[in-house]
Scaffold this motif. Structure first.
Motif, PDB file in Angstrom:
ATOM      1  N   GLY A  90       0.904  -1.139  -0.125  1.00 37.21           N
ATOM      2  CA  GLY A  90       0.081   0.104   0.271  1.00 37.21           C
ATOM      3  C   GLY A  90       0.897   1.184  -0.062  1.00 37.21           C
ATOM      4  O   GLY A  90       2.127   1.182   0.309  1.00 37.21           O
ATOM      5  N   HIS A  91       0.435   2.372  -0.391  1.00 38.04           N
ATOM      6  CA  HIS A  91       1.258   3.601  -0.505  1.00 38.04           C
ATOM      7  C   HIS A  91       1.605   4.176   0.882  1.00 38.04           C
ATOM      8  O   HIS A  91       2.641   4.813   0.898  1.00 38.04           O
ATOM      9  CB  HIS A  91       0.343   4.590  -1.370  1.00 38.04           C
ATOM     10  CG  HIS A  91      -0.938   4.756  -0.622  1.00 38.04           C
ATOM     11  ND1 HIS A  91      -1.099   5.748   0.417  1.00 38.04           N
ATOM     12  CD2 HIS A  91      -2.290   4.631  -0.892  1.00 38.04           C
ATOM     13  CE1 HIS A  91      -2.417   5.993   0.716  1.00 38.04           C
ATOM     14  NE2 HIS A  91      -2.899   5.170   0.021  1.00 38.04           N
ATOM     15  N   SER A 144      -4.441   8.745  -8.349  1.00 38.89           N
ATOM     16  CA  SER A 144      -4.715   7.367  -8.713  1.00 38.89           C
ATOM     17  C   SER A 144      -4.045   6.482  -7.724  1.00 38.89           C
ATOM     18  O   SER A 144      -2.843   6.673  -7.463  1.00 38.89           O
ATOM     19  CB  SER A 144      -4.299   7.236 -10.326  1.00 38.89           C
ATOM     20  OG  SER A 144      -3.090   7.320 -10.457  1.00 38.89           O
ATOM     21  N   GLY A 145      -4.003   5.094  -7.833  1.00 38.13           N
ATOM     22  CA  GLY A 145      -3.211   4.488  -7.245  1.00 38.13           C
ATOM     23  C   GLY A 145      -1.859   4.098  -7.729  1.00 38.13           C
ATOM     24  O   GLY A 145      -0.916   4.127  -7.153  1.00 38.13           O
ATOM     25  N   LYS A 148       0.077   7.525  -6.355  1.00 37.49           N
ATOM     26  CA  LYS A 148       0.311   7.168  -4.956  1.00 37.49           C
ATOM     27  C   LYS A 148       1.555   6.330  -4.800  1.00 37.49           C
ATOM     28  O   LYS A 148       2.296   6.773  -4.085  1.00 37.49           O
ATOM     29  CB  LYS A 148      -0.874   6.484  -4.115  1.00 37.49           C
ATOM     30  CG  LYS A 148      -2.175   7.329  -4.198  1.00 37.49           C
ATOM     31  CD  LYS A 148      -3.303   6.406  -3.461  1.00 37.49           C
ATOM     32  CE  LYS A 148      -4.551   7.299  -3.590  1.00 37.49           C
ATOM     33  NZ  LYS A 148      -5.707   6.228  -2.968  1.00 37.49           N
ATOM     34  N   GLN A 149       1.760   5.377  -5.615  1.00 35.65           N
ATOM     35  CA  GLN A 149       3.080   4.562  -5.302  1.00 35.65           C
ATOM     36  C   GLN A 149       4.091   5.305  -5.860  1.00 35.65           C
ATOM     37  O   GLN A 149       5.302   5.150  -5.412  1.00 35.65           O
ATOM     38  CB  GLN A 149       2.821   3.171  -6.229  1.00 35.65           C
ATOM     39  CG  GLN A 149       1.929   1.915  -5.685  1.00 35.65           C
ATOM     40  CD  GLN A 149       2.590   1.728  -4.169  1.00 35.65           C
ATOM     41  OE1 GLN A 149       2.416   2.670  -3.197  1.00 35.65           O
ATOM     42  NE2 GLN A 149       3.229   0.680  -3.971  1.00 35.65           N
ATOM     43  N   ALA A 172      -0.950  -4.530  -6.316  1.00 38.67           N
ATOM     44  CA  ALA A 172      -2.245  -4.062  -6.637  1.00 38.67           C
ATOM     45  C   ALA A 172      -2.875  -2.958  -7.582  1.00 38.67           C
ATOM     46  O   ALA A 172      -3.683  -2.755  -7.741  1.00 38.67           O
ATOM     47  CB  ALA A 172      -2.603  -3.311  -5.142  1.00 38.67           C
ATOM     48  N   LEU A 173      -1.826  -2.847  -8.614  1.00 37.84           N
ATOM     49  CA  LEU A 173      -2.179  -2.050  -9.463  1.00 37.84           C
ATOM     50  C   LEU A 173      -2.382  -2.851 -10.855  1.00 37.84           C
ATOM     51  O   LEU A 173      -2.183  -4.048 -10.839  1.00 37.84           O
ATOM     52  CB  LEU A 173      -0.705  -1.233  -9.867  1.00 37.84           C
ATOM     53  CG  LEU A 173      -0.320  -0.354  -8.900  1.00 37.84           C
ATOM     54  CD1 LEU A 173       1.177   0.217  -9.172  1.00 37.84           C
ATOM     55  CD2 LEU A 173      -1.221   0.661  -8.195  1.00 37.84           C
ATOM     56  N   THR A 177      -0.272  -0.131 -15.567  1.00 36.49           N
ATOM     57  CA  THR A 177       0.355   0.762 -14.884  1.00 36.49           C
ATOM     58  C   THR A 177       1.489   0.227 -13.844  1.00 36.49           C
ATOM     59  O   THR A 177       2.556   0.683 -13.859  1.00 36.49           O
ATOM     60  CB  THR A 177      -0.376   1.331 -13.633  1.00 36.49           C
ATOM     61  OG1 THR A 177      -1.599   1.997 -13.969  1.00 36.49           O
ATOM     62  CG2 THR A 177       0.206   2.250 -12.512  1.00 36.49           C
TER      63      THR A 177
END
Length: 286
Positions: A90-91, A144-145, A148-149, A172-173, A177
């Motif tokens: 997670g970020h 966006s996901g 964040k990463q 999780a992406l 991406t």
């Protein structure tokens, strides 16, 4: 603590020396030995339950082994440190801070003597390296996901750690991406001469990123069974990875391990096994 055989020289930045992690009635892994050289990218691959995340947490100083020890840059670790930055699945961003403020917080922790302007300039430069200049003032809920990463990557690299630790940060992406970020991390780590250690289930991700790939047997009592040397030349791109000479023998070797040998080699090691020197294989040269 006894040093790893063959250890020595400034090149070795991480030495895992005979560590074990046990819980009541369960030995997750034991007698685990490996190293990471300065500027090297090492991936650890194995099935769920073999202790990959536990190993990363021990390296990060978030967990402690029941036996053995861990040296980073010649010193035994005793807890978390900015010398070891972590990019999580997670970020792990602070939601009340903007992207810039999240990175600036890390920069200020690393450089407590810097004034606010210098900290923000360094944070902006870190965001620019991951292509987020225009999103600097957005909060995580507005990103966006993948963005964040990117902030998480910028934050980790901004503190200039001796060791970058990655816990399946792209799992999780979405596929598009994920591929883009894998290539960006490869570029950023190479440009910075950064030492990196990553755990992953993604075989192609390991082949794309790693200089060496550590293959773990199934748990319980897991161990590093093989060290695979990745001889595919850099730079590597996800789009043409499968066209590179040596790719298919390398991938087939890793897949065969995960499908068959990770299970058949689990538990008690073969007679004559030296856990300090697991076999080194170069399947791309086969």
């Amino acid at each position: 603590m006894n040093a790893m055989p063959g250890m020595g020289g400034a090149a070795r930045i991480v030495s895992i020396e005979g560590i074990a992690r046990r819980f009541p009635g369960l030995t997750v892994f034991q007698d685990l030995w490996f190293h990471v050289d300065r500027g090297e990218f090492v991936c650890l691959v194995g099935h769920s339950g073999c202790g990959k995340t536990t190993i990363l947490n021990i390296l990060a100083g978030l967990d402690v082994p029941d036996e053995g020890g861990v040296l980073v840059d010649g010193r035994e670790i005793s807890g978390p440190s900015l010398d070891r930055a972590v990019i999580f699945q997670g970020h792990a961003l602070m939601p009340w801070l903007s992207a810039l403020e999240n990175v600036a917080f890390a920069v200020s922790c690393r450089n407590p003597g810097w004034d606010k302007a210098r900290v923000r300039d360094a944070a902006r430069a870190a965001l620019a390296r991951v292509g987020l200049t225009q999103a600097a003032e957005r909060k995580p809920a507005q990103l966006s996901g993948g963005m964040k990463q990117r902030v998480g990557i910028a934050r980790a690299l901004a503190v200039e750690p001796k060791l970058l630790l990655m816990d399946e940060p792209f799992s999780a992406l979405d596929a598009l991406t994920r591929g883009t970020l894998q290539e960006e991390v490869s570029r950023l780590v190479t440009e910075a001469g950064q030492t990196a250690f990553m755990i992953t289930h993604d075989v192609d991700e390991a082949i794309l990123l790693a200089d060496r790939i550590l293959l773990m047997t199934n748990g319980p009592e897991a161990r590093v069974a093989e060290v695979v040397q990745n001889t595919l030349p850099r730079p590597r791109a996800r789009a043409n990875l499968h066209h590179m000479p040596g790719y298919h023998p390398l991938r087939d070797h890793i897949m065969d391990f995960l499908i068959t040998r990770s299970r058949t080699l689990a538990g008690k090691p073969p007679e004559g096994w030296d856990s300090r020197r697991p076999p080194v294989v170069v399947p791309a040269e086969a």
